[in-house]
Write a protein that holds these residues in place. Structure first.
Motif, PDB file in Angstrom:
ATOM      1  N   ALA A  32       0.851  -1.190   0.000  1.00 43.35           N
ATOM      2  CA  ALA A  32       0.000   0.000   0.000  1.00 43.35           C
ATOM      3  C   ALA A  32       0.886   1.238   0.000  1.00 43.35           C
ATOM      4  N   HIS A  33       0.311   2.341  -0.453  1.00 46.09           N
ATOM      5  CA  HIS A  33       1.009   3.618  -0.322  1.00 46.09           C
ATOM      6  C   HIS A  33       0.800   4.090   1.110  1.00 46.09           C
ATOM      7  N   ALA A  34       1.826   4.612   1.728  1.00 45.93           N
ATOM      8  CA  ALA A  34       1.724   5.119   3.097  1.00 45.93           C
ATOM      9  C   ALA A  34       0.759   6.305   3.139  1.00 45.93           C
ATOM     10  N   PHE A  35      -0.081   6.339   4.158  1.00 44.01           N
ATOM     11  CA  PHE A  35      -0.945   7.506   4.336  1.00 44.01           C
ATOM     12  C   PHE A  35      -0.197   8.529   5.180  1.00 44.01           C
ATOM     13  N   GLY A  36      -0.560   9.782   5.014  1.00 40.61           N
ATOM     14  CA  GLY A  36       0.093  10.849   5.771  1.00 40.61           C
ATOM     15  C   GLY A  36       1.483  11.178   5.276  1.00 40.61           C
ATOM     16  N   SER A  37       1.824  10.750   4.061  1.00 38.97           N
ATOM     17  CA  SER A  37       3.168  10.957   3.531  1.00 38.97           C
ATOM     18  C   SER A  37       3.213  12.184   2.624  1.00 38.97           C
ATOM     19  N   PHE A 109      16.973  15.193  -2.329  1.00 37.19           N
ATOM     20  CA  PHE A 109      16.719  15.321  -0.887  1.00 37.19           C
ATOM     21  C   PHE A 109      17.724  16.272  -0.253  1.00 37.19           C
ATOM     22  N   GLU A 110      17.216  17.117   0.606  1.00 33.25           N
ATOM     23  CA  GLU A 110      18.066  17.966   1.431  1.00 33.25           C
ATOM     24  C   GLU A 110      18.733  17.066   2.474  1.00 33.25           C
ATOM     25  N   PRO A 111      19.888  17.464   3.015  1.00 34.79           N
ATOM     26  CA  PRO A 111      20.525  16.658   4.062  1.00 34.79           C
ATOM     27  C   PRO A 111      19.594  16.370   5.243  1.00 34.79           C
ATOM     28  N   SER A 112      18.633  17.242   5.478  1.00 32.65           N
ATOM     29  CA  SER A 112      17.712  17.034   6.597  1.00 32.65           C
ATOM     30  C   SER A 112      16.708  15.911   6.342  1.00 32.65           C
ATOM     31  N   MET A 113      16.722  15.319   5.145  1.00 31.52           N
ATOM     32  CA  MET A 113      15.778  14.248   4.806  1.00 31.52           C
ATOM     33  C   MET A 113      16.486  12.928   4.473  1.00 31.52           C
ATOM     34  N   VAL A 114      17.788  12.873   4.631  1.00 34.92           N
ATOM     35  CA  VAL A 114      18.554  11.688   4.254  1.00 34.92           C
ATOM     36  C   VAL A 114      18.588  10.683   5.407  1.00 34.92           C
ATOM     37  N   GLY A 115      18.598   9.404   5.050  1.00 39.78           N
ATOM     38  CA  GLY A 115      18.646   8.343   6.057  1.00 39.78           C
ATOM     39  C   GLY A 115      17.378   8.335   6.889  1.00 39.78           C
ATOM     40  N   PRO A 116      17.473   8.017   8.172  1.00 43.83           N
ATOM     41  CA  PRO A 116      16.269   7.930   9.003  1.00 43.83           C
ATOM     42  C   PRO A 116      15.520   9.258   9.135  1.00 43.83           C
ATOM     43  N   LYS A 117      16.175  10.363   8.785  1.00 42.32           N
ATOM     44  CA  LYS A 117      15.509  11.663   8.841  1.00 42.32           C
ATOM     45  C   LYS A 117      14.362  11.757   7.837  1.00 42.32           C
ATOM     46  N   VAL A 118      14.327  10.830   6.866  1.00 44.77           N
ATOM     47  CA  VAL A 118      13.252  10.827   5.877  1.00 44.77           C
ATOM     48  C   VAL A 118      11.898  10.658   6.555  1.00 44.77           C
ATOM     49  N   GLY A 123       3.524  11.466   8.392  1.00 41.82           N
ATOM     50  CA  GLY A 123       2.700  12.058   9.443  1.00 41.82           C
ATOM     51  C   GLY A 123       2.502  13.546   9.262  1.00 41.82           C
ATOM     52  N   ARG A 124       2.527  13.992   8.040  1.00 38.89           N
ATOM     53  CA  ARG A 124       2.366  15.411   7.719  1.00 38.89           C
ATOM     54  C   ARG A 124       0.898  15.812   7.754  1.00 38.89           C
ATOM     55  N   GLY A 125       0.684  17.093   7.840  1.00 37.58           N
ATOM     56  CA  GLY A 125      -0.668  17.626   7.783  1.00 37.58           C
ATOM     57  C   GLY A 125      -1.279  17.409   6.411  1.00 37.58           C
ATOM     58  N   GLU A 126      -2.588  17.466   6.356  1.00 36.82           N
ATOM     59  CA  GLU A 126      -3.304  17.171   5.116  1.00 36.82           C
ATOM     60  C   GLU A 126      -2.860  18.048   3.949  1.00 36.82           C
ATOM     61  N   ASP A 127      -2.509  19.287   4.221  1.00 36.62           N
ATOM     62  CA  ASP A 127      -2.098  20.201   3.153  1.00 36.62           C
ATOM     63  C   ASP A 127      -0.734  19.844   2.560  1.00 36.62           C
TER      64      ASP A 127
END
Length: 148
Positions: A32-37, A109-118, A123-127
């Motif tokens: 499945a595609h992850a929800f809240g992504s 990806f910015e460095p802030s999103m690499v590895g487990p930081k992804v 869990g983002r907001g709906e927008d």
């Protein structure tokens, strides 16, 4: 009948699930595609029976786990043009159904999103979430790749 397990409740409605929640499947696994992504292509690979820990997988489920992970990584690479895929399983939420995250690692990806930081993209907001329509479109494309 609701069980209290989100994945099992969705499995019980399998025939009515939208494409994004049944991208591909076999007797043991469903994709499945992850929800809240906020990231298009963030997939989850879930056992089709209730399993809470990796050690609880049957030998048959375990045999196909790696095959599914590689097939999903290849399909994401082909469909999204991504060079790398992350696979993760943490299982920290009490009573939660075992699942594996299969995450496209985009080259921009910015460095802030690499590895487990992804996981900051989950869990983002709906927008900020990927739309259901975009998830379904990708699901249909991935499904076609995984069937062939």
């Amino acid at each position: 009948m609701a069980t209290g397990c989100y994945v099992c409740d969705r499995e019980a409605e399998f025939d009515r699930l939208p494409p994004r929640e049944r991208i591909a499947y076999d007797d043991h696994w469903r994709v499945a595609h992850a929800f809240g992504s906020a990231l298009l292509g963030w997939l989850v690979l879930v056992p089709r029976r209730h399993v809470m820990e990796l050690a609880e997988l049957s030998d048959e489920e375990a045999k196909s786990l790696g095959v599914w992970q590689v097939r999903l990584a290849r399909a994401l690479a082909a469909e999204l043009g991504i060079p790398k895929t992350y696979v993760a399983e943490f299982g920290e939420a009490p009573g939660f159904h075992l699942h594996f995250h299969v995450v496209p690692r985009r080259p921009d990806f910015e460095p802030s999103m690499v590895g487990p930081k992804v996981f900051g993209l989950l869990g983002r907001g709906e927008d900020e979430q990927v739309s259901a329509e975009d998830q379904d479109d990708l699901a249909e494309a991935l499904s076609a790749r995984l069937i062939s």
